[in-house]
Scaffold this motif. Structure first.
Motif: not given
Lengths: 244, 244
Positions: B31-37
């Motif tokens: 998953p991309d960083q924003n999703t993980l965040a």
DNA sequence: TATTTTTATATGTATATACTTATATCATGA
DNA sequence: TCATGATATAAGTATATACATATAAAAATA
């Protein structure tokens, strides 16, 4: 006119220079992050990122609540010893000595079980089978047996082998090398070693077995480098990051 | 109730687990960083810091504009082979085998010129001179010759040598180990090797020469580990950070 | 004097935000 | 069909800010 490298890298470079030139002396404290931030006209976060890099290189170390100290006298060069990296490795390492190559074998074959595992190939994907003798001032230095997947470098030829596989992969093909996994053993000389490395039966050999891969994890090299026991040693710098 | 480790480290740990358990599969995108965040309820910067660590460990790799990919199948364990690190190294490496030690020499001496250089000592500063044989299931495994400055560990004794120098330095003295510089050669067996490692005259030996130092740069160990050529190899993982 | 407590200092962590840049995708047009 | 160009996307860089925490130095106390 735009900066080629980010600020934190430029700053790290400048600080490395100051350490090298003795502006910041080993065993002494450097200016604190706020001072450096002001001096370089950047935020403290940017200074910290530069210092983090230098910490990982083993040039400095920081203590929360105390400050940043220069180490600066730790040997930093790692001896790469990779057939594909000869221009970073062997050539750089030996400086002004004359390094030449002699191609002993240049063939193509289907992979063995072992090669399929190490290079993550199917049995119908051919590999190059290369043996090179590398000489320093015409003295045999290391005998390299290298296997590389053909599909990654279809146009590899004997001329490239004499020059530099490394710059071919990097500059011509645009591949990005990332890392290597090496296993180092002592062994007894075999027939090839005796013939090409001018050693005697029963002589010990230092063998470096290596799998090297690209940035995306693709293995591109499986190799054995065999060195005369009194001709070469293998050097490693291991900076263990503090375990949390 | 306060968190023992920072958020980015906890997140890295969780992602490591997901990779190990196959939630994130090798060769696929995470998953991309924003999703993980969003998932972890932290800022993207914190996610990035966690991913940076995993990148350095060689578990994942990132491509700007594209995404984050799992590598995940690169062997990660480094074979430390340090006399002082036997509890991280030898013991951990061999898992359930029974590792014992036998102290062959435990003496104190003034340093030679070479020791003064490697351990950064004055000629009136004594060093311990230690030879230990390490056995695995009662089979000779490695012969270690170690020199350590007395001033760093005044109360070192034979009992500690039989147990763990490493935990003594770390837990009892609170010293923080940082890194090591190693040189690996092949050599011919000498009298000591023949006597203690049960090898024959003329057998090759894999020797690891090491200088290890503390976080503040103080060298605390200069040692030679000698292994039977068919008993052991030395393994190195070298992840070269992309050169800017 | 020796020990403990407080205070100042420097680094570490975390967030929100804005902007930059590399990459892939998709639409456009020859 | 194939190349070109616009667009969306995702990671990288950088800042300002706030607070946490380890350390050393100074002050207070026994």
């Amino acid at each position: 006119m735009q900066p080629q490298s980010p600020k934190y890298e430029q700053i790290a470079k400048e600080i490395r220079k100051r350490i090298r030139e003795g502006v910041y002396q080993p065993k002494t404290a450097m200016p604190d992050q706020n001072t450096l931030a002001e001096e370089f006209g950047v935020s403290r976060m940017t200074i910290k990122k530069a210092l983090d890099g230098l910490t990982m290189e083993g040039l400095i170390y920081t203590r929360r609540g105390d400050g940043t100290y220069v180490l600066g006298d730790i040997p930093l060069k790692i001896d790469t010893n990779s057939p594909a990296e000869e221009h970073m490795g062997l050539t750089a390492e030996l400086g002004h000595e004359r390094v030449t190559s002699q191609v002993i074998k240049f063939a193509i074959m289907f992979p063995t079980e072992e090669l399929m595992t190490h290079l993550k190939l199917q049995k119908n994907e051919p590999v190059f089978d290369i043996i090179r003798l590398r000489l320093v001032n015409d003295e045999p230095y290391v005998l390299e047996h290298t296997y590389m997947p053909q599909k990654l470098m279809p146009d590899l030829n004997e001329k490239i082998l004499l020059h530099s596989i490394y710059s071919y992969l990097k500059d011509d093909l645009g591949l990005k090398l990332s890392g290597a996994y090496r296993k180092i053993h002592a062994d007894l000389s075999n027939d090839l070693d005796i013939r090409y490395l001018n050693c005697q039966p029963g002589d010990p050999i230092l063998e470096v077995e290596q799998v090297a891969w690209l940035q995306d994890g693709t293995p591109f090299e499986y190799s054995f480098s065999r060195n005369r026991y009194n001709a070469r040693s293998y050097t490693v710098l291991d900076i263990s990051q503090p375990t949390v």
